[in-house]
Every structure is written in C-alpha cells, then in structure tokens.
Design a protein around this motif. Structure first.
Motif, PDB file in Angstrom:
ATOM      1  N   HIS A  32       0.680  -1.726  -1.219  1.00 31.28           N
ATOM      2  CA  HIS A  32       1.914  -2.403  -0.831  1.00 31.28           C
ATOM      3  C   HIS A  32       3.070  -1.429  -0.953  1.00 31.28           C
ATOM      4  CE1 HIS A  32       3.651  -3.110  -4.951  1.00 31.28           C
ATOM      5  NE2 HIS A  32       2.382  -3.025  -5.299  1.00 31.28           N
ATOM      6  N   ALA A  33       4.131  -1.712  -0.212  1.00 30.12           N
ATOM      7  CA  ALA A  33       5.281  -0.810  -0.192  1.00 30.12           C
ATOM      8  C   ALA A  33       6.474  -1.536   0.399  1.00 30.12           C
ATOM      9  CB  ALA A  33       4.972   0.442   0.628  1.00 30.12           C
ATOM     10  N   ALA A  53       3.786  -6.277  -7.043  1.00 32.88           N
ATOM     11  CA  ALA A  53       3.245  -6.888  -5.823  1.00 32.88           C
ATOM     12  C   ALA A  53       3.287  -8.402  -5.897  1.00 32.88           C
ATOM     13  CB  ALA A  53       1.810  -6.410  -5.593  1.00 32.88           C
ATOM     14  N   VAL A  54       2.847  -8.961  -7.018  1.00 32.92           N
ATOM     15  CA  VAL A  54       2.791 -10.423  -7.095  1.00 32.92           C
ATOM     16  C   VAL A  54       4.187 -11.025  -7.242  1.00 32.92           C
ATOM     17  CG1 VAL A  54       2.450 -10.646  -9.606  1.00 32.92           C
ATOM     18  CG2 VAL A  54       1.470 -12.350  -8.044  1.00 32.92           C
ATOM     19  N   GLY A  61       6.416 -15.749  -0.330  1.00 28.86           N
ATOM     20  CA  GLY A  61       5.427 -16.710   0.130  1.00 28.86           C
ATOM     21  C   GLY A  61       4.143 -16.075   0.623  1.00 28.86           C
ATOM     22  N   HIS A  62       3.781 -14.946   0.050  1.00 34.97           N
ATOM     23  CA  HIS A  62       2.572 -14.223   0.462  1.00 34.97           C
ATOM     24  C   HIS A  62       1.432 -14.563  -0.485  1.00 34.97           C
ATOM     25  CE1 HIS A  62       0.124 -10.938   2.035  1.00 34.97           C
ATOM     26  NE2 HIS A  62      -0.120 -10.573   0.789  1.00 34.97           N
ATOM     27  N   ALA A 111       9.000  -5.676   3.286  1.00 37.39           N
ATOM     28  CA  ALA A 111       7.904  -5.610   2.318  1.00 37.39           C
ATOM     29  C   ALA A 111       6.588  -5.673   3.084  1.00 37.39           C
ATOM     30  CB  ALA A 111       7.989  -6.759   1.324  1.00 37.39           C
ATOM     31  N   VAL A 112       5.686  -4.756   2.759  1.00 32.75           N
ATOM     32  CA  VAL A 112       4.418  -4.661   3.479  1.00 32.75           C
ATOM     33  C   VAL A 112       3.267  -4.773   2.488  1.00 32.75           C
ATOM     34  CG1 VAL A 112       3.050  -3.326   5.113  1.00 32.75           C
ATOM     35  CG2 VAL A 112       5.544  -3.091   5.113  1.00 32.75           C
ATOM     36  N   PHE A 113       2.311  -5.637   2.805  1.00 31.98           N
ATOM     37  CA  PHE A 113       1.102  -5.812   2.000  1.00 31.98           C
ATOM     38  C   PHE A 113      -0.108  -5.485   2.876  1.00 31.98           C
ATOM     39  CE2 PHE A 113       4.297  -8.772   0.487  1.00 31.98           C
ATOM     40  CZ  PHE A 113       4.221  -8.692  -0.899  1.00 31.98           C
ATOM     41  N   LEU A 114      -1.024  -4.686   2.357  1.00 32.13           N
ATOM     42  CA  LEU A 114      -2.257  -4.368   3.080  1.00 32.13           C
ATOM     43  C   LEU A 114      -3.463  -4.865   2.294  1.00 32.13           C
ATOM     44  CD1 LEU A 114      -1.821  -0.677   4.342  1.00 32.13           C
ATOM     45  CD2 LEU A 114      -1.210  -2.804   5.504  1.00 32.13           C
ATOM     46  N   ALA A 115      -4.318  -5.618   2.976  1.00 30.37           N
ATOM     47  CA  ALA A 115      -5.599  -6.002   2.393  1.00 30.37           C
ATOM     48  C   ALA A 115      -6.695  -5.034   2.800  1.00 30.37           C
ATOM     49  CB  ALA A 115      -5.975  -7.416   2.826  1.00 30.37           C
TER      50      ALA A 115
END
Length: 252
Positions: A32-33, A53-54, A61-62, A111-115
């Motif tokens: 994440h970044a 991240a959390v 709302g992620h 905000a970017v989250f990668l799974a």
C-alpha cells in the motif's frame, strides 16, 4: 483515541488486530502507498506498515482487494491522529506517521491498496504495480528470468537434483532470495559467497510469471538492487513452476 499510548510492539500489534477485527472480512494488503499529485509515491509499504494500512482502510471504507481512493487533507489528518499513539513505542520506527505528517495540507492524494500484482485499468493501481514490478525480465512466453547467487554447498544440492530444483531452506533461512539482475547476483557471489565459503556461483532460472508476481520486488539498497522475498515454505512450489533447468552462468 488521542489518550491512548501503544508503548510496545505487542500493544501496537493488539491495536492493529482491533482495527482489523472491526472491518468484516478485512484482508491486509500485499502493498500500500499514498500517491502524490504528480504520480510519485511518498512511501511504498511492501508486506509491512499493516497498522497504517488498516487505519486508512477504516477511514476509506476499504475491506480488502486491490483499489484506490481519493485521500483529502481532512481524512489524512484523522489518520495521523489515529496512528499517533504508536509513536509512544520507541523500539520501532514510524515512517508512515512521519510521511503522513509531512503531507499535511496536501490536496490531490490517492491511497492505493494492492492485493496482487495483476493488471488493472485504475491508473493509480497501475502506477504502484509498475513500481513493484520495475526491473523484472518478464518474457513473452509467460516466464520471468531471475538470478540467485549460491555457495558451493547449495550448488552441489542443485546439481544433485539434475539442475531441476533449489534445495529446501535450512531452519535459520526463512526466506529464499532470488534477485532481478545478473550484475547484482554476481556482486553477491563475488563479494559475499567467496568470503563465506571459498567460492560463489551465479545461477539463472526461469519461473512462471504468475508465480513470480505473487512476490513484490523489494529494494535492497537502491532501485537497481532488487530481489524477491519468497518464504521458505514456498520453495517447493517455486520448483514446481520452474521452466527449464537452473543454469550456472558464472563462478568466482
């Protein structure tokens, strides 16, 4: 929240779990970044920064998966307030908190989250994915070329397999480290393996790109010095995804 103090790593871990448990089905991201308005990233977290991240996930709302979200200044300020209790723990650094404070008042953040490191039409997701795949030699046949410096003992075990498999990790070797360039592998083999065991060898191998993309590139001292961190328990699966033999390309 402002009256809390998480003074130990254990208390920080407990706080993270409380936040995670409050989001139904939450899955921590691979990476994440926060992307800056110009498209660069203030800090990229790969497999770490799980509390920051959390906290961002809570505010945006992620719940999991790959996604990006506009991050306004007010929301970032709330994130700073929620993460501030962690700085009571002086046993560990808090780089995300420092970066978030540095970004105070900045508009146009994302905000970017990668799974995973898959394809995405989302420009912010694509930019972070490209950052974590930078420097890889991904081939048209669906394989990725990697290198690994080894000493004589590991090379002997590779030879015993018919150059078809890497040996299991030892108990004190929880991570298998292939690298992204031959030059970096040669430097390790010549400077570290020779000193440690009398000789060093550079191996080259190809593995399925789908498997390789499960592991983000990690910087080991500079953007041109990168490696993958593959858990020891995944080496058997790595061997199953090898395409062709393991080659020895140089020795020192």
């Amino acid at each position: 929240m402002s009256d809390e103090r998480w003074a130990t790593p254990e208390e920080i871990g407990a706080a993270r779990r409380r936040f995670e448990d409050a989001i139904p089905g939450y899955l921590p991201p691979m990476a994440h970044a926060i992307m800056l308005p110009g498209g660069d990233f203030a800090r990229v977290n790969v497999g770490d920064g799980l509390l920051p991240a959390v906290i961002l996930a809570t505010l945006l709302g992620h719940a999991g998966g790959t996604a990006s979200y506009p991050l306004d200044a007010a929301t970032l300020d709330r994130a700073v307030a929620m993460l501030t209790p962690a700085e009571a723990c002086t046993a560990m650094p808090h780089p995300n908190l420092a970066v978030w404070r540095w970004l105070h008042g900045t508009d146009g953040l994302t905000a970017v989250f990668l799974a995973s490191l898959g394809e995405s039409p989302d420009p912010a997701v694509g930019a972070l994915t490209a950052r974590l795949l930078a420097g890889r030699e991904e081939n048209p046949d669906g394989t990725t070329t990697l290198w690994r410096p080894v000493g004589p003992a590991e090379l002997a075990l590779i030879a015993e397999s018919g150059y078809a498999a890497f040996p299991p990790r030892l108990p004190d070797q929880p991570i298998f480290y292939p690298v992204l360039t031959e030059d970096y592998a040669a430097r390790i083999a010549a400077e570290w393996n020779v000193e440690a065991s009398g000789s060093g060898h550079v191996t080259r191998f190809r593995v399925g790109t789908g498997f390789a993309r499960r592991y983000p590139s990690r910087q080991a001292g500079g953007r041109d010095i990168a490696e993958l961190w593959i858990p020891a328990e995944d080496v058997v699966e790595l061997n199953a995804h090898l395409a062709g033999p393991i080659e020895v390309v140089s020795s020192f």
